[in-house]
Write a protein that holds these residues in place. Sequence first.
Motif, short mmCIF file in Angstrom:
data_model
loop_
_atom_site.label_atom_id
_atom_site.label_comp_id
_atom_site.label_asym_id
_atom_site.label_seq_id
_atom_site.Cartn_x
_atom_site.Cartn_y
_atom_site.Cartn_z
N PHE A 50 0.84 -1.20 0.00
CA PHE A 50 0.00 0.00 0.00
C PHE A 50 0.88 1.25 0.00
O PHE A 50 0.68 2.17 -0.80
N ASN A 53 2.57 1.93 -3.33
CA ASN A 53 1.67 2.51 -4.33
C ASN A 53 1.34 3.96 -4.02
O ASN A 53 1.27 4.79 -4.92
N ILE A 54 1.12 4.25 -2.73
CA ILE A 54 0.83 5.64 -2.35
C ILE A 54 2.03 6.52 -2.69
O ILE A 54 1.89 7.62 -3.23
N ASN A 56 4.24 6.04 -5.04
CA ASN A 56 4.30 6.27 -6.49
C ASN A 56 3.23 7.24 -6.96
O ASN A 56 3.48 8.07 -7.82
N ALA A 57 2.03 7.11 -6.39
CA ALA A 57 0.94 8.02 -6.77
C ALA A 57 1.28 9.45 -6.38
O ALA A 57 1.01 10.40 -7.12
N TYR A 58 1.89 9.59 -5.23
CA TYR A 58 2.30 10.91 -4.73
C TYR A 58 3.39 11.48 -5.64
O TYR A 58 3.32 12.61 -6.10
N LYS A 59 4.37 10.63 -5.95
CA LYS A 59 5.48 11.05 -6.80
C LYS A 59 5.00 11.45 -8.20
O LYS A 59 5.52 12.40 -8.79
N SER A 60 3.99 10.71 -8.70
CA SER A 60 3.52 10.99 -10.06
C SER A 60 2.92 12.39 -10.18
O SER A 60 2.77 12.91 -11.28
N ARG A 61 2.54 12.98 -9.06
CA ARG A 61 1.95 14.32 -9.11
C ARG A 61 2.87 15.38 -8.51
O ARG A 61 2.42 16.46 -8.15
N CYS A 62 4.15 15.06 -8.43
CA CYS A 62 5.12 16.06 -7.99
C CYS A 62 5.82 16.62 -9.21
O CYS A 62 6.74 15.98 -9.74
N VAL A 63 5.40 17.74 -9.67
CA VAL A 63 6.02 18.31 -10.87
C VAL A 63 7.22 19.18 -10.51
O VAL A 63 7.93 19.66 -11.37
N ARG A 64 7.37 19.41 -9.23
CA ARG A 64 8.60 20.02 -8.72
C ARG A 64 9.13 19.08 -7.64
O ARG A 64 8.44 18.14 -7.26
N GLU A 65 10.32 19.35 -7.13
CA GLU A 65 10.83 18.50 -6.06
C GLU A 65 9.90 18.59 -4.85
O GLU A 65 9.64 19.68 -4.35
N CYS A 66 9.34 17.48 -4.42
CA CYS A 66 8.50 17.52 -3.21
C CYS A 66 8.56 16.19 -2.48
O CYS A 66 9.16 15.26 -2.93
#
Lengths: 66, 214
Positions: A50, A53-54, A56-66
């Motif tokens: 879990f 996956n969370i 990766n989902a979080y990373k997929s919506r980081c368009v800047r370093e976060c």
Amino acid sequence: MFLMLIRKISRTMIFMLAAREARIVRRDKKYIWRILTSAVRDMILQTNYFSRNIYNAYKSRCVREC
Amino acid sequence: MLKLVDIWFRYSDSNRYLFQRLNIEFREKELTLITGPNGSGKSTLLMIAAGLLEPERGEVLFREKPLKKQLPEARRFIGILFQDPEYMLFNSTVYDEIAYVPRQLYEEKEVDKLVRDTIKILGLSEDMLKRSVYQLSYGEKKIVALGSILSYKPLILLLDEPLESLSKYYRDKILDIIERLLEENKTIIIATHDPDLFIHRFNPKIFRLEIADT
């Protein structure tokens, strides 16, 4: 950052738990132990899956370093 | 637009290669279906294409350049919808969820406009914006998760089983959104085990994955 930590902790925990479980089950073959250790192992494996996956989902919506 | 070149991939806890010498090109303004049995690597392929998983060998090219070198900025052009919407919802309200990426890119006023535009595309009422994501039904969660990637208008959409476990109402809704996105010349890649639902309505390119023996 928190999710990254969770991901790393849970992976380490799986290895630790697997090693512990192997020792416990070999030493004491009562069903109650098998059930308990399996339940805990499944819970941690599920948490690992879990959190990965969370993460990766979080990373997929980081368009800047976060 | 997006190219996977000579991809070799296996998970770290497995000896079996999921992909060996995989080559696939996703062209601009096209709908591609990735099909195949369970365990054939449909979701993994989307993760690799989104730059979330790194192949052992090979490269993912976005606009002819290695995607890896363009991250994280290139993520604004590539939106990925996970199979389970639960993984994608980590903000407290629907508004915050849809605004998550726009907030990284734009001023608050523009963010608000993007959120309201997205809600219209999704066919949801504005009252929904205040709701907690935890109170939503599964279908609503899937729609909101889709909204969270539509809000920043990515050029490429990677959708992992977008119709799975949905009622006919939500299935039709998502199919309408896909149709609209294709009219807007988006590149859409869908992983699905049920391609018929898309073939009947669109004219997709189909890419079938098989499970290798070795």
